[in-house]
Design a protein around this motif. Sequence first.
Motif, short mmCIF file in Angstrom:
data_model
loop_
_atom_site.label_atom_id
_atom_site.label_comp_id
_atom_site.label_asym_id
_atom_site.label_seq_id
_atom_site.Cartn_x
_atom_site.Cartn_y
_atom_site.Cartn_z
N UNK A 282 0.84 -1.20 0.00
CA UNK A 282 0.00 0.00 0.00
C UNK A 282 0.87 1.26 0.00
N UNK A 283 1.90 1.27 0.86
CA UNK A 283 2.72 2.49 0.98
C UNK A 283 3.45 2.80 -0.32
N UNK A 284 4.09 1.77 -0.92
CA UNK A 284 4.89 2.01 -2.12
C UNK A 284 4.08 1.79 -3.39
N UNK A 285 3.29 0.70 -3.36
CA UNK A 285 2.56 0.32 -4.58
C UNK A 285 1.60 1.41 -5.05
N UNK A 286 0.85 1.99 -4.12
CA UNK A 286 -0.12 3.01 -4.53
C UNK A 286 0.57 4.28 -5.05
N UNK A 287 1.77 4.54 -4.50
CA UNK A 287 2.54 5.70 -5.02
C UNK A 287 2.93 5.46 -6.46
N UNK A 288 3.40 4.20 -6.72
CA UNK A 288 3.80 3.87 -8.11
C UNK A 288 2.59 3.96 -9.04
N UNK A 289 1.45 3.46 -8.56
CA UNK A 289 0.23 3.56 -9.39
C UNK A 289 -0.07 5.02 -9.74
N UNK A 290 0.07 5.86 -8.72
CA UNK A 290 -0.22 7.27 -8.91
C UNK A 290 0.73 7.90 -9.92
N UNK A 291 2.02 7.51 -9.84
CA UNK A 291 3.00 8.06 -10.79
C UNK A 291 2.64 7.67 -12.22
N UNK A 292 2.23 6.41 -12.37
CA UNK A 292 1.88 5.95 -13.73
C UNK A 292 0.65 6.72 -14.24
N UNK A 293 -0.33 6.90 -13.34
CA UNK A 293 -1.53 7.64 -13.76
C UNK A 293 -1.19 9.08 -14.14
N UNK A 294 -0.24 9.64 -13.43
CA UNK A 294 0.19 11.01 -13.75
C UNK A 294 0.80 11.06 -15.15
N UNK A 295 1.63 10.07 -15.44
CA UNK A 295 2.24 9.99 -16.78
C UNK A 295 1.14 9.91 -17.85
N UNK A 296 0.15 9.07 -17.55
CA UNK A 296 -0.92 8.86 -18.54
C UNK A 296 -1.74 10.14 -18.74
N UNK A 297 -2.09 10.79 -17.64
CA UNK A 297 -2.92 12.01 -17.81
C UNK A 297 -2.11 13.16 -18.42
N UNK A 298 -0.76 13.08 -18.30
CA UNK A 298 0.09 14.09 -18.94
C UNK A 298 0.38 13.75 -20.41
N UNK A 299 -0.20 12.63 -20.86
CA UNK A 299 0.03 12.23 -22.27
C UNK A 299 1.39 11.61 -22.50
N UNK A 300 2.08 11.18 -21.42
CA UNK A 300 3.42 10.60 -21.59
C UNK A 300 3.44 9.09 -21.35
#
Length: 512
Positions: free
Chosen positions: A443-461
């Motif tokens: 939860x501590x690390x995994x959800x952060x990684x998920x969030x980073x990936x989602x950020x990349x996706x919403x930024x079009x990267x």
Amino acid sequence: RSQEIIDNFKKCLAERRLDQEIKVITSGCFGFCEKGPIVKIAPDNTFYVSVTPEDVEEIVEEHIVKGRKVYRLLFTDPNTAEHVSDSKHMDFYKKQMRIALRNCGFIDPENIDEYIAQDGYLALGNILESMTPAEVIDVMKKSGLRGRGGGGFPTGLKWEFASKFHSDDGKYVICNADEGDPGAFMDRSILEGDPHSIVEAMTICGYAIGANNGLVYIRAEYPLAVKRLRRAIEDARNSGLLGDNILGSGFSFDIDIRYGAGAFVCGEETALIHSMEGERGEPTSKPPFPAEKGFWGKPSNVNNVETFANVPAIFLKGADWFSSIGSEKSKGTKVFALAGKVNNVGLVEVPMGTTLREVIFEIGGGIRDGRKFKAVQTGGPSGGCLTEKDLDTPIDFDNLLAAGSMMGSGGMIVVDDTDCMPAVAKFYLEFTVEESCGKCTPCRVGNKRLHEILEKITDGKGTMEDLKTLKDLSNVIKDTSLCGLGQTAPNPVLSTLNSFWDEYVAHVKDHK
Ligand code: SF4
């Protein structure tokens, strides 16, 4: 603004020497937030909406002095363009059935006599006079009430477990008022509008399970709820309805308050108990369950505010009455905080089995600005997004799970065709990343990684490979996290990936 309205009413009535004849009562929330502040004139039940402090003079002069309604302040039916003065005839209320919210908006929550006038404390009196604890538990089991905090566990069964564990130096009834879902405010509203129902229900629970101590764990950001709850506890004590030898029955029970700092994870029973003990609000694995080892290691029963709010009504009207409402496996009603892109934002209570379409399009009045419905997130950050195909699903614990979401504590956020679904998933994940207690790695690390990936996706990267990782990592987090927060955090990601795959694909840079 509401306080100004109240002050203006008092002033205008005093100026006309009507203040002895006409009382200004501050009630809890009517639920129709979209049209607040609301002023209801009794006994003719005229319901004025979107009232401003400047409107007060006109209401007093026209309605109270001259007996003429102020039409411009009445609710206008959007379909017929007619003025509707009684809330019973408004679409927002027509399909609602108020059990947990029965007194909210109708009584002065700071006046115990008004609660008593609505048969308040009658259920407690009857129980103490003529029922054994086992009979009380039996009624609860027959009623079919399930926990409204999210888990949906049968309340009567929970009380029965708690009744089986004994301790010579303490047993506790705990009310979970740590409402943390974004957009959810049903527990706050009940405590602000009808605090005595919680005091009464906790006392009934104490009698049933053999506990003499009650604790309400409430977030400190709810100052009005805290104030009214404190007042209710004091007034109940002064009236012999709390404390030693309640109503001469020989049963003693009292309630204390503990404050939470607003951590979402403290809605989980074990984290809540640790927080009440002054420790970090971190969950521990179960068993042992709180029924065996809870607050200070003593047997404890935890229910949330809305669950307790149903209890006095069940004893007043009977288990058969309660179990006749709702669907086969989910009895009674559920309160939802309806928010987002609907016309009628507010707090709604409907029988279980009401469809999402009825809630969103009839009670909620449809989508704002004539836009198209796209999805509804139920169950807050632990739930999922449901789409057009789910609109006729009768809402209950099991149907929502089968549809890929959950009831949760009753958050319901509607999104329209202008909303971006990866961004919606990111919004919920941001919340859970912030609220993770950090105890376990997935939860501590995994959800952060998920969030980073989602950020990349919403930024079009983002890439197609990122979409695959998003799915795989979500499943790992669900399977390996310690508590419900981590186990359900990826739900908004998975449900939006499932229903809006094309939208995700359109965001990534290497889509074909
Ligand atoms: Fe804490 Fe998250 Fe692990 Fe729950 S799943 S114990 S919130 S880190």
